[in-house]
Design a protein around this motif. Structure first.
Motif, PDB file in Angstrom:
ATOM      1  N   THR A 594       0.852  -1.184   0.000  1.00 53.76           N
ATOM      2  CA  THR A 594       0.000   0.000   0.000  1.00 53.76           C
ATOM      3  C   THR A 594       0.890   1.236   0.000  1.00 53.76           C
ATOM      4  O   THR A 594       1.791   1.358   0.843  1.00 53.76           O
ATOM      5  CB  THR A 594      -0.924   0.024   1.230  1.00 53.76           C
ATOM      6  N   ILE A 595       0.656   2.128  -0.939  1.00 51.33           N
ATOM      7  CA  ILE A 595       1.480   3.330  -1.073  1.00 51.33           C
ATOM      8  C   ILE A 595       1.310   4.194   0.180  1.00 51.33           C
ATOM      9  O   ILE A 595       0.219   4.329   0.730  1.00 51.33           O
ATOM     10  CB  ILE A 595       1.083   4.107  -2.347  1.00 51.33           C
ATOM     11  N   ASN A 596       2.418   4.837   0.603  1.00 48.26           N
ATOM     12  CA  ASN A 596       2.450   5.480   1.920  1.00 48.26           C
ATOM     13  C   ASN A 596       1.864   6.884   1.962  1.00 48.26           C
ATOM     14  O   ASN A 596       2.020   7.583   2.957  1.00 48.26           O
ATOM     15  CB  ASN A 596       3.897   5.517   2.447  1.00 48.26           C
ATOM     16  N   GLN A 597       1.200   7.324   0.896  1.00 48.90           N
ATOM     17  CA  GLN A 597       0.567   8.643   0.880  1.00 48.90           C
ATOM     18  C   GLN A 597      -0.890   8.497   0.434  1.00 48.90           C
ATOM     19  O   GLN A 597      -1.203   7.658  -0.410  1.00 48.90           O
ATOM     20  CB  GLN A 597       1.293   9.581  -0.093  1.00 48.90           C
ATOM     21  N   PRO A 598      -1.796   9.313   1.000  1.00 51.36           N
ATOM     22  CA  PRO A 598      -3.185   9.283   0.536  1.00 51.36           C
ATOM     23  C   PRO A 598      -3.235   9.564  -0.976  1.00 51.36           C
ATOM     24  O   PRO A 598      -2.436  10.363  -1.468  1.00 51.36           O
ATOM     25  CB  PRO A 598      -3.854  10.412   1.325  1.00 51.36           C
ATOM     26  N   PRO A 599      -4.129   8.890  -1.694  1.00 50.08           N
ATOM     27  CA  PRO A 599      -5.239   8.045  -1.234  1.00 50.08           C
ATOM     28  C   PRO A 599      -4.853   6.590  -0.997  1.00 50.08           C
ATOM     29  O   PRO A 599      -5.718   5.715  -1.043  1.00 50.08           O
ATOM     30  CB  PRO A 599      -6.231   8.151  -2.390  1.00 50.08           C
ATOM     31  N   HIS A 600      -3.578   6.312  -0.786  1.00 52.52           N
ATOM     32  CA  HIS A 600      -3.075   4.976  -0.450  1.00 52.52           C
ATOM     33  C   HIS A 600      -3.486   3.906  -1.466  1.00 52.52           C
ATOM     34  O   HIS A 600      -4.131   2.911  -1.112  1.00 52.52           O
ATOM     35  CB  HIS A 600      -3.538   4.568   0.956  1.00 52.52           C
ATOM     36  N   PRO A 601      -3.106   4.087  -2.726  1.00 54.36           N
ATOM     37  CA  PRO A 601      -3.425   3.056  -3.721  1.00 54.36           C
ATOM     38  C   PRO A 601      -2.654   1.770  -3.448  1.00 54.36           C
ATOM     39  O   PRO A 601      -1.655   1.750  -2.723  1.00 54.36           O
ATOM     40  CB  PRO A 601      -2.979   3.696  -5.041  1.00 54.36           C
ATOM     41  N   HIS A 602      -3.125   0.700  -4.050  1.00 54.89           N
ATOM     42  CA  HIS A 602      -2.477  -0.592  -3.926  1.00 54.89           C
ATOM     43  C   HIS A 602      -1.427  -0.748  -5.024  1.00 54.89           C
ATOM     44  O   HIS A 602      -1.650  -0.359  -6.170  1.00 54.89           O
ATOM     45  CB  HIS A 602      -3.498  -1.719  -4.044  1.00 54.89           C
ATOM     46  N   ARG A 603      -0.298  -1.333  -4.658  1.00 54.21           N
ATOM     47  CA  ARG A 603       0.739  -1.660  -5.634  1.00 54.21           C
ATOM     48  C   ARG A 603       0.864  -3.180  -5.712  1.00 54.21           C
ATOM     49  O   ARG A 603       1.144  -3.843  -4.714  1.00 54.21           O
ATOM     50  CB  ARG A 603       2.083  -1.050  -5.241  1.00 54.21           C
ATOM     51  N   ILE A 604       0.633  -3.710  -6.897  1.00 53.38           N
ATOM     52  CA  ILE A 604       0.749  -5.145  -7.127  1.00 53.38           C
ATOM     53  C   ILE A 604       2.003  -5.375  -7.953  1.00 53.38           C
ATOM     54  O   ILE A 604       2.059  -5.018  -9.139  1.00 53.38           O
ATOM     55  CB  ILE A 604      -0.497  -5.677  -7.865  1.00 53.38           C
ATOM     56  N   ALA A 605       3.041  -5.896  -7.322  1.00 55.45           N
ATOM     57  CA  ALA A 605       4.317  -6.123  -8.007  1.00 55.45           C
ATOM     58  C   ALA A 605       4.260  -7.448  -8.759  1.00 55.45           C
ATOM     59  O   ALA A 605       3.867  -8.476  -8.204  1.00 55.45           O
ATOM     60  CB  ALA A 605       5.459  -6.138  -7.007  1.00 55.45           C
ATOM     61  N   LEU A 606       4.649  -7.415 -10.030  1.00 58.44           N
ATOM     62  CA  LEU A 606       4.754  -8.606 -10.877  1.00 58.44           C
ATOM     63  C   LEU A 606       6.236  -8.791 -11.140  1.00 58.44           C
ATOM     64  O   LEU A 606       6.839  -8.072 -11.935  1.00 58.44           O
ATOM     65  CB  LEU A 606       3.986  -8.395 -12.180  1.00 58.44           C
ATOM     66  N   ARG A 607       6.873  -9.768 -10.458  1.00 60.31           N
ATOM     67  CA  ARG A 607       8.327  -9.798 -10.485  1.00 60.31           C
ATOM     68  C   ARG A 607       8.876 -11.172 -10.835  1.00 60.31           C
ATOM     69  O   ARG A 607       8.197 -12.210 -10.710  1.00 60.31           O
ATOM     70  CB  ARG A 607       8.894  -9.358  -9.135  1.00 60.31           C
ATOM     71  N   CYS A 608      10.095 -11.119 -11.281  1.00 57.21           N
ATOM     72  CA  CYS A 608      10.837 -12.357 -11.490  1.00 57.21           C
ATOM     73  C   CYS A 608      11.210 -12.921 -10.118  1.00 57.21           C
ATOM     74  O   CYS A 608      11.770 -12.197  -9.281  1.00 57.21           O
ATOM     75  CB  CYS A 608      12.090 -12.104 -12.315  1.00 57.21           C
ATOM     76  N   ALA A 609      10.894 -14.193  -9.902  1.00 61.98           N
ATOM     77  CA  ALA A 609      11.091 -14.774  -8.573  1.00 61.98           C
ATOM     78  C   ALA A 609      12.551 -14.786  -8.153  1.00 61.98           C
ATOM     79  O   ALA A 609      12.860 -14.729  -6.953  1.00 61.98           O
ATOM     80  CB  ALA A 609      10.519 -16.196  -8.556  1.00 61.98           C
TER      81      ALA A 609
END
Length: 625
Positions: A594-609
């Motif tokens: 969750t981003i640390n500033q309002p409006p606190h959007p969600h971050r979904i990381a798609l990463r290489c394992a």
């Protein structure tokens, strides 16, 4: 140094080179003096013109202003005073000033408008009392712009946005309500505007010494401050001085024009487009009025394209990109967007009536009286606005900014649209967001750029990019070897390929130059928008390193989400999309934050394992049936 050098952290006044000057040429001043009316002028006539003002008595605008003025008249002057100013500096928190300042301006405008429209003397005492309270302030500058208290202690006069807006307001009050004001109030207006604005600003322009930094910037400050200076000058000063100010502001506002790309993009977003361009219009109308239409700041191809920027960047009706410091849900001010179709004295495009019930005064607020009067008195019919009848394009590609807006075709079965942005990380009100994109379904932005943060002391400081909303962590762009994108104009994306057809729009960016990663050999992002069927969007990220390194991309959303293996479903009410992810060269891992500033959007990381030398992450987004 990043362009935030012109957004607060490194705003330094400057000296022009020896032998040069920023003052207008004397011949230009004489030419203006020959054209200008002998008397002061503004966007509205004097209160004595009852035919002009009285027509608004029964209009919803007049009734609104009367009600608002009576409400404010029951309240004391806000706690906008020296104590509040000092408290903000001591606490390093501008919340108090940012609360009482807008209220101070709104009540001033309400008193002025109600008195001008109804002319019954009801609000003259409180209006004049407010002016006296304003004059008692040690400084009108915002605390953010006087951290060393030099203005507060009267060691200098720095006219910032707040100062200039007050000057424009006071000039308007004197011009319109002058016949009803006491001589003492009119003298006070003249003295305070001369002391705080006209004298120090003209002295620095003419000498070229310690010139205010906003004179040569390429963002909204330039247009706003210059327009306010011209508005105050036209309503308060003798003819020779008015000619000087018109010539000076006409010449200096070229810096604001230079802040737009040649194809008309405002990199600050539609919110700041409104604020800056509104004031460019105000200055332009003063020039037109003062020269009998001889000078028209909008009569040039580039600024004509800038005027149409909202039409060209609108993703779907009422939905606009929120890149840079553009607030979520921001829309361009209605009257400014449609100014070319409604202003007096010029030919109009192919237009049609606005029939959706939009009130042209909506969105103006009640803080800046100039725009209210401009629409009231300088349009063909203020209650019957017109708008362009031109059809909406399938796409708008702004090559200079590397900004793409993709819209559905008539055959697309869903209301599906998207944007894509390249450019550089040194634009005005910059966010580090190379390669960012937005996905809109049924009017809902399901993958988005989360827009501006709530402004604080840190926002326009050297620590600006501590904010996850402003750095690249809070944007749907790659993180490379654990590093985020860098800030500054030298960190940029390069357009490698474009291909636009009736069915598919495709752009490929080289993002390698956005990251300070020596081992990064290749980083390309491909954007493919497809209008066929229900529509789809494919994002392909290709990366190569000289040694194994971490790599991830991300989706940013304010909606609900669920992760099921390689599928991410994003939902906002009835609107839902699926993002199907594949990786060549690695296994997929998903993390959420969750981003640390309002409006606190969600971050979904798609990463290489695991760290990779090379990999390709492909994300295909489609509407859910």
């Amino acid at each position: 140094m990043a362009k935030l050098a012109r957004m607060g952290a490194y705003d330094f006044n400057f000296d022009v080179p020896a032998g040069e000057t920023l003052a207008p040429h004397p011949d230009r001043v004489k030419a203006y003096e020959a054209l200008l009316p002998k008397e002061t002028f503004g966007f509205a006539p004097s209160v004595d013109d009852r035919a002009a003002w009285g027509r608004w008595r029964e209009d919803p605008l007049g009734k609104k202003m009367l009600s608002l003025a009576r409400e404010y008249a029951e309240q004391p002057f806000p706690d906008y005073n020296d104590a509040a100013f000092l408290a903000c500096l001591e606490q390093e928190d501008v919340t108090q000033i940012n609360t009482v300042l807008p209220e101070t301006r709104r009540r001033q405008v309400a008193f002025f408008m109600a008195e001008a429209i109804y002319d019954e003397g009801e609000f003259l005492p409180v209006l004049e009392s407010d002016i006296r309270a304003l004059a008692k302030l040690s400084t009108w500058i915002h605390p953010n712009n006087d951290l060393k208290r030099l203005n507060f202690e009267l060691k200098t006069y720095e006219p910032d946005l707040v100062v200039m807006h007050f000057a424009a307001y006071l000039g308007t009050v004197d011009h319109v309500l002058g016949p009803r004001l006491s001589p003492a109030t009119r003298e006070l207006i003249q003295a305070e505007t001369q002391r705080r604005v006209f004298d120090p600003l003209r002295q620095r322009i003419e000498t070229g010494r310690d010139v205010y930094w906003w004179i040569d910037v390429k963002h909204n400050w330039n247009a706003v401050c210059l327009a306010c200076a011209a508005e105050a000058a036209m309503t308060l000063l003798p003819a020779a001085d008015r000619a000087w100010w018109l010539a000076a502001t006409e010449a200096l506002v070229k810096n604001f024009r230079d802040g737009f790309t040649d194809d008309g993009v405002c990199t600050e977003g539609v919110g700041y487009w409104s604020y800056g361009f509104i004031h460019y219009i105000l200055l332009g109308e003063l020039l037109r009025m003062g020269t009998a239409n001889t000078i028209d700041l909008l009569d040039e191809p580039k600024m004509g394209r800038v005027a149409l920027f909202p039409d060209h960047v609108e993703i779907m009706p009422g939905v606009f990109p929120t890149y840079a410091d553009c607030h979520l849900g921001a829309v361009p001010t209605f009257w400014a967007r449609h100014w070319l179709d409604n202003r007096l004295g010029t030919a109009r495009r192919e237009v049609e009536p606005v029939t959706d019930g939009t009130d042209p005064f909506d969105g103006m607020g009640v803080q800046f009286v100039g725009e209210l009067m401009l629409w009231m008195f300088r349009t063909h019919d203020p209650r019957r606005p017109q708008r362009s009848a031109l059809p909406v394009a399938l796409r708008n590609w702004f090559e200079d900014a590397a900004l793409l807006v993709c819209r559905p075709a008539s055959t697309t079965t869903r209301r599906w649209a998207a944007t894509f942005l390249g450019g550089d990380n040194g634009v005005n009100h910059n966010h580090n967001d190379l390669g960012t994109f937005t996905v809109v379904l049924d009017g809902k932005a399901l993958v988005l750029d989360p827009g501006a943060e709530i402004y604080s002391f840190r926002t326009f400081s050297a620590n600006r990019y501590d904010s996850q909303l402003l750095n690249s962590y809070g944007h749907p762009v790659p993180r490379v070897a654990g590093r985020l994108q860098e800030a500054g104009p030298q960190w940029r994306a390069t357009v490698l390929e474009t291909d636009f057809t009736a069915d598919v729009d495709r752009v490929v960016l080289d993002l390698r130059a956005g990251y300070d990663v020596p081992t990064l050999r290749r980083l390309e992002r491909e954007f493919v928008y497809d209008r066929r069927g229900a529509g789809s969007l494919t994002i392909v990220d290709r990366v190569e390193f000289s040694e194994p390194s971490e790599f991830e991309t991300a989706l940013i959303t304010l909606g609900q989400f669920e992760i099921d293996g390689a599928r991410v479903r994003l939902r906002d009410g009835e609107a839902a999309i699926d993002a199907n992810v594949t990786i060549d060269g690695a296994e997929l891992a998903c993390d959420t934050d969750t981003i640390n500033q309002p409006p606190h959007p969600h971050r979904i990381a798609l990463r290489c394992a695991k760290p990779v030398r090379s990999a390709t992450i492909t994300t295909v987004l489609r509407p859910v049936a």
